[in-house]
Design a protein around this motif. Structure first.
Motif, PDB file in Angstrom:
ATOM      1  N   ILE A 321      20.650 -29.946  11.663  1.00  0.00           N
ATOM      2  CA  ILE A 321      20.012 -30.971  12.331  1.00  0.00           C
ATOM      3  C   ILE A 321      20.105 -32.379  11.637  1.00  0.00           C
ATOM      4  O   ILE A 321      19.500 -33.526  12.138  1.00  0.00           O
ATOM      5  N   SER A 322      20.762 -32.234  10.493  1.00  0.00           N
ATOM      6  CA  SER A 322      21.268 -33.432   9.765  1.00  0.00           C
ATOM      7  C   SER A 322      22.027 -34.433  10.741  1.00  0.00           C
ATOM      8  O   SER A 322      22.394 -35.358  10.406  1.00  0.00           O
ATOM      9  N   CYS A 323      22.817 -33.888  11.735  1.00  0.00           N
ATOM     10  CA  CYS A 323      23.704 -34.436  12.543  1.00  0.00           C
ATOM     11  C   CYS A 323      22.669 -35.759  13.199  1.00  0.00           C
ATOM     12  O   CYS A 323      23.479 -36.671  13.795  1.00  0.00           O
ATOM     13  N   LEU A 324      21.346 -35.517  13.470  1.00  0.00           N
ATOM     14  CA  LEU A 324      20.602 -36.520  13.715  1.00  0.00           C
ATOM     15  C   LEU A 324      19.645 -37.380  12.784  1.00  0.00           C
ATOM     16  O   LEU A 324      18.957 -38.040  12.880  1.00  0.00           O
ATOM     17  N   ASN A 325      20.097 -37.067  11.478  1.00  0.00           N
ATOM     18  CA  ASN A 325      19.140 -37.241  10.280  1.00  0.00           C
ATOM     19  C   ASN A 325      17.983 -36.822  10.476  1.00  0.00           C
ATOM     20  O   ASN A 325      16.813 -37.281  10.212  1.00  0.00           O
ATOM     21  N   GLY A 326      17.772 -35.782  11.169  1.00  0.00           N
ATOM     22  CA  GLY A 326      16.568 -35.037  11.353  1.00  0.00           C
ATOM     23  C   GLY A 326      16.237 -34.045  10.030  1.00  0.00           C
ATOM     24  O   GLY A 326      17.000 -34.012   9.138  1.00  0.00           O
ATOM     25  N   LYS A 327      15.303 -33.287  10.383  1.00  0.00           N
ATOM     26  CA  LYS A 327      14.876 -32.425   9.097  1.00  0.00           C
ATOM     27  C   LYS A 327      13.881 -31.288   9.555  1.00  0.00           C
ATOM     28  O   LYS A 327      13.044 -31.537  10.206  1.00  0.00           O
ATOM     29  N   GLU A 328      14.150 -30.217   9.234  1.00  0.00           N
ATOM     30  CA  GLU A 328      13.031 -28.844   9.082  1.00  0.00           C
ATOM     31  C   GLU A 328      12.403 -29.230   7.967  1.00  0.00           C
ATOM     32  O   GLU A 328      12.683 -29.457   6.767  1.00  0.00           O
ATOM     33  N   ARG A 329      10.740 -28.826   8.179  1.00  0.00           N
ATOM     34  CA  ARG A 329       9.796 -29.254   7.184  1.00  0.00           C
ATOM     35  C   ARG A 329       8.971 -27.936   6.647  1.00  0.00           C
ATOM     36  O   ARG A 329       8.856 -27.038   7.473  1.00  0.00           O
ATOM     37  N   THR A 330       8.663 -28.089   5.383  1.00  0.00           N
ATOM     38  CA  THR A 330       7.638 -27.139   4.801  1.00  0.00           C
ATOM     39  C   THR A 330       6.180 -27.517   5.344  1.00  0.00           C
ATOM     40  O   THR A 330       6.132 -28.616   5.889  1.00  0.00           O
ATOM     41  N   GLU A 331       5.214 -26.857   5.000  1.00  0.00           N
ATOM     42  CA  GLU A 331       3.939 -27.097   5.629  1.00  0.00           C
ATOM     43  C   GLU A 331       3.424 -28.299   4.650  1.00  0.00           C
ATOM     44  O   GLU A 331       2.843 -29.321   5.399  1.00  0.00           O
ATOM     45  N   LYS A 332       3.782 -28.442   3.468  1.00  0.00           N
ATOM     46  CA  LYS A 332       3.383 -29.489   2.897  1.00  0.00           C
ATOM     47  C   LYS A 332       4.058 -30.974   3.162  1.00  0.00           C
ATOM     48  O   LYS A 332       3.189 -31.953   3.298  1.00  0.00           O
ATOM     49  N   GLU A 333       5.294 -30.808   3.717  1.00  0.00           N
ATOM     50  CA  GLU A 333       6.012 -32.029   4.273  1.00  0.00           C
ATOM     51  C   GLU A 333       5.217 -32.272   5.809  1.00  0.00           C
ATOM     52  O   GLU A 333       5.185 -33.476   5.869  1.00  0.00           O
ATOM     53  N   TRP A 334       5.009 -31.368   6.663  1.00  0.00           N
ATOM     54  CA  TRP A 334       4.375 -31.820   7.760  1.00  0.00           C
ATOM     55  C   TRP A 334       3.002 -32.265   7.634  1.00  0.00           C
ATOM     56  O   TRP A 334       2.654 -33.268   8.118  1.00  0.00           O
ATOM     57  N   LYS A 335       2.090 -31.425   6.636  1.00  0.00           N
ATOM     58  CA  LYS A 335       0.990 -32.297   6.370  1.00  0.00           C
ATOM     59  C   LYS A 335       1.176 -33.796   5.682  1.00  0.00           C
ATOM     60  O   LYS A 335       0.087 -34.549   6.417  1.00  0.00           O
ATOM     61  N   LYS A 336       1.973 -34.225   5.181  1.00  0.00           N
ATOM     62  CA  LYS A 336       2.043 -35.579   4.422  1.00  0.00           C
ATOM     63  C   LYS A 336       2.333 -36.398   5.840  1.00  0.00           C
ATOM     64  O   LYS A 336       1.788 -37.440   5.870  1.00  0.00           O
ATOM     65  N   LEU A 337       3.311 -35.927   7.041  1.00  0.00           N
ATOM     66  CA  LEU A 337       3.372 -36.644   7.972  1.00  0.00           C
ATOM     67  C   LEU A 337       2.356 -36.986   8.652  1.00  0.00           C
ATOM     68  O   LEU A 337       1.774 -38.080   9.188  1.00  0.00           O
ATOM     69  N   PHE A 338       1.311 -35.878   9.066  1.00  0.00           N
ATOM     70  CA  PHE A 338       0.255 -36.057   9.674  1.00  0.00           C
ATOM     71  C   PHE A 338      -0.728 -36.919   9.197  1.00  0.00           C
ATOM     72  O   PHE A 338      -1.704 -37.846   9.926  1.00  0.00           O
ATOM     73  N   ILE A 339      -1.048 -36.954   7.862  1.00  0.00           N
ATOM     74  CA  ILE A 339      -1.825 -37.682   7.187  1.00  0.00           C
ATOM     75  C   ILE A 339      -1.362 -39.219   7.350  1.00  0.00           C
ATOM     76  O   ILE A 339      -2.238 -40.185   7.662  1.00  0.00           O
ATOM     77  N   GLU A 340      -0.072 -39.533   6.967  1.00  0.00           N
ATOM     78  CA  GLU A 340       0.492 -40.763   7.055  1.00  0.00           C
ATOM     79  C   GLU A 340       0.253 -41.381   8.558  1.00  0.00           C
ATOM     80  O   GLU A 340       0.367 -42.501   8.727  1.00  0.00           O
ATOM     81  N   ALA A 341       0.401 -40.688   9.600  1.00  0.00           N
ATOM     82  CA  ALA A 341       0.080 -40.954  11.125  1.00  0.00           C
ATOM     83  C   ALA A 341      -1.339 -41.117  11.394  1.00  0.00           C
ATOM     84  O   ALA A 341      -1.620 -41.533  12.499  1.00  0.00           O
ATOM     85  N   GLY A 342      -1.950 -40.858  10.515  1.00  0.00           N
ATOM     86  CA  GLY A 342      -3.632 -41.043  10.848  1.00  0.00           C
ATOM     87  C   GLY A 342      -4.517 -39.795  11.233  1.00  0.00           C
ATOM     88  O   GLY A 342      -5.569 -40.051  11.639  1.00  0.00           O
ATOM     89  N   PHE A 343      -3.900 -38.688  11.163  1.00  0.00           N
ATOM     90  CA  PHE A 343      -4.561 -37.722  11.618  1.00  0.00           C
ATOM     91  C   PHE A 343      -5.519 -36.828  10.342  1.00  0.00           C
ATOM     92  O   PHE A 343      -5.358 -37.012   9.333  1.00  0.00           O
ATOM     93  N   GLN A 344      -6.443 -36.140  11.097  1.00  0.00           N
ATOM     94  CA  GLN A 344      -7.625 -35.501   9.989  1.00  0.00           C
ATOM     95  C   GLN A 344      -7.243 -34.241   9.507  1.00  0.00           C
ATOM     96  O   GLN A 344      -7.568 -33.991   8.460  1.00  0.00           O
TER      97      GLN A 344
END
Length: 362
Positions: A321-344
């Protein structure tokens, strides 16, 4: 056995390392033999034959020159070794001459390559291994020094989504691939009904031709479902029943609904872009005083708890998925995204072997 002069390694260790090196050096042949089997329509030929097919029968149907029969056999033997076919011997085949021949039967993997079947992933394979796209992976070195360009951008000379918009053939190929993958969700949703219960409306962001949305609509006929995607994707699609299509840009807005579905979307994007998308989704599910949810179907890497082979596949997908500069994520990385996007809060549930279902709450 005496040690070698290379860091005091034993020759047996060096030979083992050489074997591992060669395995990876020729790993691209795994993909190419798989592609060959689909191009030759072999899964369908065996399926239509109704029983294991002998080598002589197979090459006759394929009209293979006698000088290349041995090559067909070596390709089929390698594919069988990798689990795509099963080699059957000494069966009651169609004539006496065939009884001592090896014959080939489908396995559960090649059943997924039978075109026209309910669950067929052949379009996914054909898209992934199309030279226009797969040749991008020869450009890793150049890409790694480019600050902004994706791997596809380096190879195709334009943004991937712009490339699809400008090339109808590849746009269709990509959408067919995504639709074939979406059919697998039908199996997963049988155990995930709880996710959609109580909802009156849902927006499937990046929902393509609506394969997943149709599955949801069939299971929940009272649920209003909107497929939201690029204009080039939905322009010729018409609504039916409780399913409608809307075009737009998820970075600009997402239609209002009780829930927003992001199936295999966020892994395409950088963390910065994911946060932008999630914020738009949050706006969509919290309008008019409501507090809905965002449903993410994507990979969650968990090296400590999952099978080593499963982690290997996920890490391979992470490189892919690096072909799109994308990324598969761990739970810790997902959680960081959710918090920074304003989710509780969030909740992770199993979905398929590779994918998890994540409910995110504002």
């Amino acid at each position: 056995m005496a040690s070698s002069s290379i860091n005091n390694r034993k020759p047996s260790e060096i030979f083992k390392a050489q074997a591992q090196l060669y395995k990876h050096m020729y790993a691209h042949i795994d993909s190419m033999t798989l592609k060959w089997s689909i191009e030759m329509n072999i899964p369908n030929i065996i399926h239509n034959h109704g029983k294991p097919i002998s080598l002589s029968n197979l090459v006759s149907i394929l009209q293979i020159p006698s000088s290349k029969i041995d090559n067909v056999q070596r390709l089929m033997r390698y594919l069988a070794h990798n689990g795509f076919f099963e080699i059957i011997k000494n069966q009651e085949l169609e004539n006496e001459d065939e009884k001592e021949e090896e014959a080939y039967a489908l396995t559960i993997v090649s059943e997924l390559l039978v075109k026209g079947s309910e669950l067929c992933l052949a379009p996914m394979v054909e898209c992934a291994l199309d030279p226009t796209f797969s040749s991008s992976f020869h450009k890793f070195k150049k890409w790694i020094y480019e600050e902004d360009l994706t791997l596809f951008g380096v190879n195709l000379g334009s943004d991937f989504w712009e490339f699809l918009n400008e090339n109808p053939k590849y746009n269709t190929m990509f959408n067919d691939a995504m639709a074939s993958d979406s059919k697998m969700i039908n199996l997963a949703l049988k155990d995930c009904d709880f996710v959609f219960e109580g909802l009156e409306s849902i927006v499937d962001v990046g929902g393509g031709n609506g394969t997943t949305a149709k599955i949801i609509c069939d299971k929940f006929p009272k649920l209003k479902c909107v497929v939201f995607d690029r204009p080039k994707v939905v322009e010729n699609l018409s609504q039916s029943g409780n399913l409608t299509y809307v075009d737009g840009d998820m970075f600009t807005y997402v239609p209002k609904a009780d829930a927003v579905l992001l199936k295999w979307i966020l892994h395409d994007w950088t963390s910065k872009d994911c946060i932008r998308i999630l914020k738009k989704c949050k706006e969509a599910v919290t309008s008019d005083g409501k507090r809905g949810k965002v449903i993410v179907i994507d990979m969650v890497i968990n090296e400590k708890k999952e099978d080593k082979q499963l982690t290997e596949i996920k890490l391979l997908m992470n490189v892919s998925i690096s072909c799109l500069n994308g990324k598969e994520r761990t739970e810790k990385e997902w959680k960081k995204l959710f918090i920074e996007a304003g989710f509780q809060d969030y909740k992770i549930s199993p979905c398929t072997e590779l994918l998890s279902l994540i409910e995110i709450f504002p």
